[in-house]
Design an enzyme around this catalytic site. Structure first.
Site, PDB file in Angstrom:
ATOM      1  CE  LYS A 124     -71.121  25.630 -65.670  1.00 40.22           C
ATOM      2  NZ  LYS A 124     -70.293  26.380 -66.579  1.00 40.22           N
ATOM      3  CG  ASP A 142     -70.218  21.308 -65.414  1.00 38.81           C
ATOM      4  OD1 ASP A 142     -69.969  20.056 -65.503  1.00 38.81           O
ATOM      5  OD2 ASP A 142     -69.432  21.954 -64.660  1.00 38.81           O
TER       6      ASP A 142
END
Length: 214
Positions: A124, A142
């Site tokens: 991420k 996320d």
DNA sequence: ATCCCGAGGG
DNA sequence: CCCTCTGGAT
């Protein structure tokens, strides 16, 4: 699992997001690639507001890995003590800074593999740096993007990579670049985790959430 | 699956 | 009080 919305429905959703916020930016303060990388690493399980409060003073004095090493782990810990998971984060940022100096000439690398090899940098965080700084077509998923993607039907998936792919496959090309920030903003202010504000939601008529829960 | 962790909101 | 916040490493 929620069904996947159709192309024209997703097009309409992002057209509305674009009308409200034509140029969505990230809300994490930073002054260069290094401070962006650090800010994103610090933001794990923390709010942007909390991270910005701590990095304001930090980045005014420390904006390179060399300066970060000079500050040291103890000094960094003092700056970020108000952020969750601060001990691990301080240790990771110091180790990461050492690697940038030793192996990358003090620069932030632009490849996914190099970024993800850094301590505290996973898929991420790498995706955020790749897309925000290096303008690569990477979709960072996320907690917000995952929740909004699944709730609405924009990008359903059981795990992060499925949602990433759903965004790549189903969000019309013109909206790809800013899709991440639009989904974040929608998740942060309207499609919030606990009690989504469907009453003021601009895409309520296209969303699958209430259809699924009622 | 679990740990790391503090601040803010409900 | 409990839950959530732009996760990553084991």
């Amino acid at each position: 699992m929620v069904r996947q919305l159709a192309y024209h429905e997703i097009h309409e959703i992002f057209a509305r997001f674009q009308a409200v916020e034509p140029e969505p930016k990230g809300e994490l303060d930073h002054v260069n690639a290094f401070t962006l990388l650090v800010a994103v690493a610090l933001s794990a399980q923390a709010t942007d507001a909390g991270v910005n409060k701590a990095t304001r003073a930090l980045f005014a004095a420390v904006d390179t890995p060399q300066k970060m090493l000079a500050l040291g782990e103890e000094g960094l810990t003092e700056h970020i003590r108000t952020i969750g998971l601060y001990r691990q984060k301080a240790r990771n940022v110091i180790r990461l800074s050492q690697i940038l100096v030793d192996s990358y000439g003090g620069e932030v690398p632009s490849s996914r593999a190099a970024l993800q090899s850094l301590p505290g940098v996973g898929r991420k965080t790498a995706n955020v740096v790749l897309s925000m700084w290096f303008h690569h077509p990477a979709q960072a998923v996320d907690t917000h993007v995952f929740r909004v993607g699944n709730r609405t039907g924009i990008a359903p998936g059981r795990d992060v990579e499925q949602v990433e792919r759903a965004i790549e496959d189903h969000v019309p090309a013109p909206f790809q670049k800013h899709a991440h920030h639009w989904l974040i903003l929608h998740g942060r202010y309207i499609c919030v985790a606990r009690k989504p504000k469907c009453g003021i939601c601009p895409i309520r008529d296209l969303c699958l959430y209430e259809e699924k829960t009622l």
